[in-house]
Enzyme design. Structure first.
Site, PDB file in Angstrom:
ATOM      1  N   TYR A 110     -25.843  17.052  -1.946  1.00 44.21           N
ATOM      2  CA  TYR A 110     -26.402  17.890  -0.269  1.00 44.21           C
ATOM      3  C   TYR A 110     -28.008  18.501  -0.378  1.00 44.21           C
ATOM      4  CZ  TYR A 110     -24.854  21.346  -3.952  1.00 44.21           C
ATOM      5  OH  TYR A 110     -25.026  22.333  -5.766  1.00 44.21           O
ATOM      6  N   ARG A 128     -38.760  30.933  -1.167  1.00 45.11           N
ATOM      7  CA  ARG A 128     -38.887  29.452  -1.814  1.00 45.11           C
ATOM      8  C   ARG A 128     -39.446  28.576  -1.194  1.00 45.11           C
ATOM      9  NH1 ARG A 128     -34.102  26.632  -5.076  1.00 45.11           N
ATOM     10  NH2 ARG A 128     -32.932  27.051  -3.192  1.00 45.11           N
TER      11      ARG A 128
HETATM   12  C1  LIG Z   1     -28.007  23.390  -7.508  1.00 42.35           C
HETATM   13  C2  LIG Z   1     -27.433  23.378  -8.297  1.00 42.35           C
HETATM   14  C3  LIG Z   1     -26.708  23.402  -9.105  1.00 42.35           C
HETATM   15  C4  LIG Z   1     -25.020  23.565  -8.227  1.00 42.35           C
HETATM   16  O1  LIG Z   1     -23.877  22.999  -9.154  1.00 42.35           O
HETATM   17  P1  LIG Z   1     -22.698  23.024  -7.912  1.00 42.35           P
HETATM   18  O2  LIG Z   1     -21.275  22.703  -8.585  1.00 42.35           O
HETATM   19  O3  LIG Z   1     -23.222  22.139  -7.369  1.00 42.35           O
HETATM   20  O4  LIG Z   1     -22.459  24.580  -6.934  1.00 42.35           O
HETATM   21  C5  LIG Z   1     -26.389  23.153 -10.250  1.00 42.35           C
HETATM   22  N1  LIG Z   1     -27.141  23.143 -11.157  1.00 42.35           N
HETATM   23  C6  LIG Z   1     -28.832  22.976 -10.943  1.00 42.35           C
HETATM   24  C7  LIG Z   1     -30.160  22.496 -11.749  1.00 42.35           C
HETATM   25  C8  LIG Z   1     -29.091  23.677  -9.673  1.00 42.35           C
HETATM   26  O5  LIG Z   1     -29.717  22.815  -9.095  1.00 42.35           O
END
Ligand SMILES: *Cc1c(COP(=O)(O)O)cnc(C)c1O
Length: 396
Positions: free
Chosen positions: A208, A355
């Site tokens: 996403y 950011r």
């Molecule tokens: C955006 C992000 C997530 C988010 O995890 P979800 O389970 O999709 O909410 C996790 N780790 C990193 C490094 C991210 O940048």
């Protein structure tokens, strides 16, 4: 040669908005709305349960996995979609720990995304004999000892945009007998990634952000072919079973990366992702990277000239930078709200980071210069200094 005017026309962006947050949530690809509508009305509505076979829903996690595989340099059949990134971090890390019994340490760095670290802590609690060791980002390579079962790092830091040297860390991990798990959340679709060439054991990422699958789009996981038949999923769901529709009482892992699937895939969300990935068919990732560096260089230069009170948090060296630029300021939150009110959409990351994500598919140099000019108006006029801009929303 990638035509960035053509890719920009593939997105539905609100008039007048400068969207510099595609690193958090990619915008809507025009084709996705119609694809999702067709999935809902023709497939779900018209086919009902037969859609699993007739519309190919069950194959989507693997088919789309191959499409993403091309963007991260993975071999065919080594990437699968589903669940959220946090879940996929857990899958990769738990499997890696099981493959390295007797090694106590999971190594990560203090710049990693909290959810990745929380997942590691959970695994340590569950296993009882492991510990999560955190070092500063620049100390990761030197901290890889023969106690380390797995090195789990995010290639590009979500706050600063600092980029790890994937080849060097992976090489060092292997020399020490450890496994390397790469989180590509801020890499996939942001820069060329070569998981196979660089020898990553596992890689995970979300769709996403730079891949534009929409809010809540599924995550992906890569398992190196070498480990395909050895990595055992801790979240051993029925769709990772070798024969889900045999309904065996005993679990038998499926072939290769298929075993990392857990439960029923999010079909409607994957329809959006499928349409979003069409945009990438015409994109040369090397060209994308060149353009991304031009845009981030330009933003750094413009902001440093116009806004001396903002401190650059992103490395200047190209090799050490992802596709975002971050600045620090103690009043970062209200400054970002003032920008958003003026149509420049970035975000804020505690404690003091402003950011800005730069996505060449739909952002060009004109927007970069305009965004910097608006930022300088906000700073010079202290337009951020208002009580309503200080009210923190749930999502920052
Ligand atoms: C955006 C992000 C997530 C988010 O995890 P979800 O389970 O999709 O909410 C996790 N780790 C990193 C490094 C991210 O940048």
């Amino acid at each position: 040669m990638t035509d960035f005017e053509a890719t920009r026309a593939m997105f539905d962006l609100p008039e007048g908005m400068i969207y510099l947050d595609g690193n958090s949530l990619g915008p809507l690809p025009r084709a996705a709305a119609a694809r999702v509508a067709a999935c809902v009305t023709e497939e779900w509505g018209g086919m009902l349960v037969t859609g699993w076979n007739r519309a190919g829903w069950m194959e989507m996690p693997r088919r789309l996995g191959d499409r993403i595989g091309r963007l991260i340099g993975a071999e065919p059949g080594t990437v699968v979609l589903g669940d959220t990134l946090s879940i996929k971090v857990f899958q990769a890390l738990a499997a890696a720990c099981e493959m390295r019994p007797g090694r106590r340490v999971i190594l990560s760095d203090s710049g990693n995304f909290p959810s990745d670290l929380y997942m590691a802590e959970g695994i340590c609690r569950m296993l009882g004999d492991r510990e999560l060791r955190l070092v500063a980002p620049e100390e990761v390579e030197g901290a890889i000892t023969d106690e380390v079962a797995a090195v789990m790092v995010t290639e590009v830091d979500y706050r600063t945009g600092r980029r790890h040297d994937m080849a060097a860390i992976t090489r060092r991990a292997h020399e020490a007998g450890a496994l390397a798990i790469w989180d590509l959340a801020h890499s996939a679709g942001a820069l060329p990634v070569r998981v196979a060439d660089e020898g990553a054991d596992f890689a995970v990422g979300c769709t996403y952000k730079y891949l534009n699958s929409g809010p809540g789009g599924p995550a992906f996981i890569y398992v190196a072919p070498l480990h395909g038949e050895r990595a055992v999923p801790a979240l051993s769901g029925w769709l990772g079973h070798a024969a889900p529709f045999a309904f065996d009482l005993a679990y038998r892992p499926g072939r290769g990366v298929e075993r990392m699937r857990v439960g029923t895939p999010p079909v409607i969300q994957m329809a959006a992702l499928d349409a979003a990935l069409d945009v990438w068919d015409s994109v040369d990732l090397v060209r994308l990277r060149t353009r991304s560096l031009e845009l981030t260089d330009l933003f750094i230069a413009e902001v440093e000239t116009r806004c001396p009170e903002l401190a650059l948090a992103t490395p200047r060296e190209h090799e050490r930078r992802g596709s975002q630029v971050s600045f620090r300021h103690p009043e970062g939150y209200p400054i970002m709200q003032a920008l958003i009110a003026r149509g420049v959409i970035g975000d804020f990351r505690a404690p003091d980071i402003l950011r800005f994500g730069f996505t060449p598919l739909y952002i060009g140099p004109e927007e970069v210069v305009r965004a910097a000019a608006i930022l300088s108006e906000v700073m010079e006029g202290r337009l951020w200094d208002r009580e309503d801009y200080r009210q923190r929303a749930a999502v920052t």
